[in-house]
Design a protein around this motif. Structure first.
Motif, short mmCIF file in Angstrom:
data_model
loop_
_atom_site.label_atom_id
_atom_site.label_comp_id
_atom_site.label_asym_id
_atom_site.label_seq_id
_atom_site.Cartn_x
_atom_site.Cartn_y
_atom_site.Cartn_z
N VAL A 182 0.85 -1.20 0.00
CA VAL A 182 0.00 0.00 0.00
C VAL A 182 0.88 1.24 0.00
CG1 VAL A 182 -1.76 1.28 1.28
CG2 VAL A 182 -1.82 -1.22 1.23
N GLN A 183 0.48 2.23 -0.81
CA GLN A 183 1.25 3.48 -0.84
C GLN A 183 1.09 4.24 0.48
OE1 GLN A 183 -0.43 5.53 -4.20
NE2 GLN A 183 -2.11 6.43 -3.01
N LYS A 184 2.10 5.05 0.79
CA LYS A 184 2.12 5.77 2.07
C LYS A 184 0.96 6.76 2.12
CE LYS A 184 5.09 8.55 5.07
NZ LYS A 184 4.78 7.71 6.24
N SER A 185 0.33 6.84 3.27
CA SER A 185 -0.75 7.80 3.48
C SER A 185 -0.44 8.63 4.71
CB SER A 185 -2.10 7.08 3.66
OG SER A 185 -2.06 6.22 4.78
N GLU A 186 -1.15 9.73 4.83
CA GLU A 186 -0.95 10.62 5.97
C GLU A 186 -1.94 10.26 7.06
OE1 GLU A 186 1.39 12.76 6.49
OE2 GLU A 186 2.31 12.45 4.52
N PRO A 187 -1.48 9.79 8.23
CA PRO A 187 -2.41 9.45 9.30
C PRO A 187 -3.08 10.70 9.86
CG PRO A 187 -0.16 9.38 10.10
CD PRO A 187 -0.08 9.62 8.62
N SER A 188 -4.27 10.53 10.41
CA SER A 188 -4.99 11.64 11.03
C SER A 188 -5.80 11.11 12.19
CB SER A 188 -5.90 12.32 10.01
OG SER A 188 -7.00 11.48 9.70
N PHE A 189 -6.27 12.04 13.04
CA PHE A 189 -7.06 11.62 14.19
C PHE A 189 -8.44 11.16 13.75
CE2 PHE A 189 -10.11 15.03 14.68
CZ PHE A 189 -9.53 16.07 13.99
N ILE A 190 -8.87 11.51 12.52
CA ILE A 190 -10.17 11.07 12.03
C ILE A 190 -10.11 9.64 11.54
CG2 ILE A 190 -11.94 11.44 10.28
CD1 ILE A 190 -11.38 14.38 10.41
N SER A 191 -9.16 9.39 10.64
CA SER A 191 -9.07 8.04 10.09
C SER A 191 -8.50 7.07 11.10
CB SER A 191 -8.21 8.06 8.81
OG SER A 191 -7.00 8.74 9.03
N GLY A 192 -7.63 7.59 12.00
CA GLY A 192 -7.14 6.77 13.10
C GLY A 192 -6.63 5.42 12.67
N GLY A 193 -7.21 4.35 13.27
CA GLY A 193 -6.77 3.00 13.00
C GLY A 193 -7.12 2.49 11.63
N MET A 194 -7.93 3.23 10.87
CA MET A 194 -8.33 2.78 9.55
C MET A 194 -7.28 3.10 8.50
SD MET A 194 -12.39 3.74 9.67
CE MET A 194 -12.86 2.64 8.35
N VAL A 195 -6.24 3.86 8.86
CA VAL A 195 -5.15 4.11 7.93
C VAL A 195 -4.44 2.77 7.65
CG1 VAL A 195 -2.93 5.25 7.64
CG2 VAL A 195 -4.83 6.48 8.67
N PRO A 196 -4.27 2.43 6.37
CA PRO A 196 -3.77 1.10 6.03
C PRO A 196 -2.27 0.90 6.18
CG PRO A 196 -4.20 2.35 4.04
CD PRO A 196 -4.66 3.22 5.19
N ASP A 197 -1.52 1.94 6.50
CA ASP A 197 -0.05 1.83 6.53
C ASP A 197 0.47 0.75 7.47
OD1 ASP A 197 -0.82 4.38 5.47
OD2 ASP A 197 1.28 4.96 5.55
N LYS A 198 -0.21 0.55 8.59
CA LYS A 198 0.29 -0.38 9.62
C LYS A 198 -0.48 -1.70 9.62
CE LYS A 198 1.64 3.47 12.63
NZ LYS A 198 3.09 3.35 12.38
N ARG A 199 -1.15 -2.02 8.54
CA ARG A 199 -2.01 -3.20 8.49
C ARG A 199 -1.54 -4.18 7.43
NH1 ARG A 199 -6.39 -1.15 11.32
NH2 ARG A 199 -7.82 -2.83 10.86
#
Length: 404
Positions: A182-199
């Motif tokens: 998965v390409q790098k994304s910018e984490p945020s407090f809204i997306s929180g755990g749904m950011v795919p970078d660490k999954r």
């Protein structure tokens, strides 16, 4: 009769004859206007930021989450998929498991999905391909998992071992081959755990087979458009409730339903309400500065009237009317408000730009709000100068000339 040009000349002459006093008076307007513009602009920046960040979670998404296990199965998934307005839907199961790569083990969030998930959740890949419905022991890994999680970089086509734990406590280890990153994304407090970078994403049929389960924890669906997503979400809610045998009365009680449903438009509205409330609070505080600035203008104009009493008497004795004197002092206070407004707009825009850049927010400078702030500064100057100007205009020439 005094004209506007002459009034402006007299106003600038009076302002520049007392530079320090005029500067301090103007400063109140500058700070007030700058604070209003900066806060309004930051409010608009937060609104846009929320819209963009919520958009990274998915496209017109509808999130249906089970409150307890054994709530959603294939039949419930089909109910969601066949609801009018739903383009696609992916079931989701999740578990934090121990992942081993080249004898290096780490705990990583494992997410079981179908091939539709990348479209629903706006998943972009830097390498390889996303999971297909007929895939089995393959994995798509987040950017951070590839680059930072293990001692060595985890690349496409490498193999990893995932140690699952079933609901009965049994541990099962299976080998998966990396199919995509998965390409790098910018984490945020809204997306929180749904950011795919660490999954790590794997096929959900394979995950359920390993765990000996057949239910899903979540159904993630995509609606046709943002305008109709709330309507589609309501239809999903109605159909799921009917299929599960929930009465119409109980459908109105969220605590009774065995699932929770939320859509993108609802989340946007909630975020918008939060940012609007914050913006209104900050703007209200900023308007206090404008009020203080207007009091400063009134004070300086009252002092000016007192200092120029003899001059006012002389002017009226040679033919200046009450209206002429009123106009002169009104113009002078308006000039102070205008100068403060111009400097306030510049300072407010610079402050909003700097704050938004510092907080990694989109820079939004709404022209209508900036113009409104400038007009308010002129209006404040006029209002603040009205009483002193009226006082000056009503002076009797004889009394004014006798003033020491």
């Amino acid at each position: 009769m005094v004209d506007l040009k002459q009034s402006l000349e007299i106003a600038f002459g009076s302002i520049f004859s007392s530079k320090l006093r005029s500067t301090l008076t103007t400063l109140g307007i500058v700070i007030g206007v700058a604070a209003v513009i900066a806060n309004v602009s930051l409010g608009a920046s937060f609104n846009q930021y929320f819209d963009e960040e919520i958009g990274t979670i998915g496209s017109n998404f509808i999130y249906v989450s089970a409150n307890e296990p054994n709530t959603f199965f294939d039949n419930e998934l089909e109910v969601v998929r066949k609801t009018p307005g739903v383009l696609r839907a992916s079931p989701i199961n999740e578990q934090v498991a121990e992942v081993t790569y080249m004898s290096d083990s780490r705990r990583v969030s494992i997410t079981g999905v179908t091939g539709d998930y990348d479209e629903v959740a706006n998943i972009g890949l830097s390498e390889g391909n996303f999971i297909k419905d007929n895939d089995q022991y393959v994995a798509v890994i987040g950017y951070d998992v590839s680059e930072d999680t293990f001692d060595r970089k985890l690349s496409n086509k490498n193999s990893i071992e995932i140690n699952f734990r079933t609901r009965d406590g049994e541990e099962i280890t299976q080998t998966f081959q990396v199919k995509g990153i998965v390409q790098k994304s910018e984490p945020s407090f809204i997306s929180g755990g749904m950011v795919p970078d660490k999954r790590i994403f794997i096929p959900i049929p394979t995950m359920n087979e390993i765990l000996s389960v057949s239910d899903y924890s979540t159904i993630f669906a995509e609606g046709e458009s943002i305008e109709t997503v709330t309507e589609t979400s309501g239809e999903i809610d109605k159909r799921l409730g009917r299929y599960m045998g929930i009465s119409s009365r109980d459908m109105e009680e969220d605590d009774i339903k065995p699932y929770f449903i939320m859509d993108q438009q609802e989340l946007l509205e909630n975020a918008g309400s939060l940012s609007s409330a914050l913006s209104r609070l900050l703007t209200a505080v900023a308007f206090i500065s404008l009020v203080v600035g207007s009091i400063g203008i009134m004070n300086i104009m009252l002092v000016t009237v007192t200092e120029r009493t003899s001059e006012i008497g002389l002017m009226k004795s040679i033919g200046y009317s009450n209206f002429d004197v009123l106009t002169m002092f009104i113009v002078e206070s308006a000039v102070v408000g205008t100068i403060g407004g111009i400097l306030g707009v510049i300072l407010g825009c610079a402050g909003a730009y700097g704050a938004a850049t510092f907080m990694n927010l989109p820079v939004v400078l709404p022209a209508s709000k900036i113009f409104a702030g400038f007009v308010v500064s002129i209006f404040v100057g006029l209002i603040a100068g009205a009483y002193p100007a009226n006082k000056a205009a009503k002076m009797k020439p004889v009394d004014a000339l006798r003033h020491d």
